[in-house]
Design an enzyme around this catalytic site. Sequence first.
Site, mmCIF file in Angstrom:
data_model
loop_
_atom_site.group_PDB
_atom_site.id
_atom_site.type_symbol
_atom_site.label_atom_id
_atom_site.label_comp_id
_atom_site.label_asym_id
_atom_site.label_seq_id
_atom_site.Cartn_x
_atom_site.Cartn_y
_atom_site.Cartn_z
ATOM 1 N N ARG A 136 -9.415 4.642 -1.191
ATOM 2 C CA ARG A 136 -8.241 5.128 -0.429
ATOM 3 C C ARG A 136 -7.237 3.945 -0.681
ATOM 4 O O ARG A 136 -7.674 2.841 -0.122
ATOM 5 C CB ARG A 136 -8.383 5.724 1.013
ATOM 6 N N ASP A 181 -0.267 -8.276 -11.147
ATOM 7 C CA ASP A 181 -0.986 -8.220 -9.987
ATOM 8 C C ASP A 181 -2.401 -8.478 -10.293
ATOM 9 O O ASP A 181 -3.428 -7.776 -9.938
ATOM 10 C CB ASP A 181 -0.796 -6.718 -9.440
ATOM 11 N N GLY A 231 -2.310 6.664 -2.279
ATOM 12 C CA GLY A 231 -3.150 8.022 -2.678
ATOM 13 C C GLY A 231 -4.369 7.755 -2.390
ATOM 14 O O GLY A 231 -5.010 6.612 -1.965
#
Length: 354
Positions: free
Chosen positions: A48, A165, A52
């Site tokens: 999670r 990232d 979403g």
Amino acid sequence: MAVALLLNRVFRRRKKKSTESISTYAVYEFDFDTIKAATNKFSNLIGRGGFGSVYKGRLQSGQDIAVKIYFTSSIRAEREFHNQLDILSKLRHKNLINLLSFCTKRDQHCLVYEFMPNSSLDRFILDPHRASQLSWEMCRNIVDGIACGLRYLHEESGSWVVHRDIKPSKILLDSDLKPKIVGFGLARMMQQGQNEAESTEIVGTVGYLDPEYMRSGRVSVKSDVYAFGVTILTIISRREVWSVDGDTLIEYVMRCWNRGEAIDVIHEVMREEEREDSISEILRYIHIALLCIDEDAETRPSIDKVLHWFSCFSSPLPEPFIGNRFLAEEETYRSWSLSLSPGHSSLMSPISSR
């Protein structure tokens, strides 16, 4: 029934908001009922996030899948969904996650990926029991695989993608512990031949963010090189980027290097169990990681150069530049960390050191 019988090849053209272009999605599309059946009505939650939830499922063909369902009420979630779909539908490489399908029916936004049974790299290296199962050979293969994936993104894909990232939690491991880069929600495609571009916002994870990108707001492939260097150090030390006896991981590594004690960066279990020739190789990888996190983006190596250094042990390495200015950059990180959560992807406005 085979997957091919369940799916029709589609090329969707979705008109986005005025700030976005029209994209062609050259991937298979599932209907929502197929996804619902494959996940047994979304009964197996495996993750999670802020945008979403992720569920494990299985297709009728027997293939295990991971389904991410986005919160469509969030503008950022909507943007991440389309960015992931737009970019991953154009990419195929053994060290990138494979996007199998998508769904936008019934007001649901879903992405369907291949399932990675060994979860993310951070769960291995930061868990003492699981980390003890990782030999240097395994770690080296993971590092090399990440670098191959980045070279594909930067130089070989034809899309010239900057991930923005890279970190251990964005690396998933398959059943053979082979790495696959995930998390393209913040990624950006560059123009052909373009090395850098202006960014209206700073995105990424504090601790892995390129200091020059934070100062200037200019995104480039060298920002991924920086984050990759930090990732190498995290794998070898098996430490968090922010919890090393009051220092950041980078400060700790720098001080060990300056004292001629780089061997202390290596996790004690690996240091005790590996052979002398392996220790020499690990020290070389630490050296390369320091070159990747050079404070000057211009002098950082390309990923292609890094892979050359990995494969050619006899190739000499330049000395990393470690100066007082670098420690000043770490103070910049500390000031940012007061308002941001280290280790989590963030979105910020550019700042200037001028």
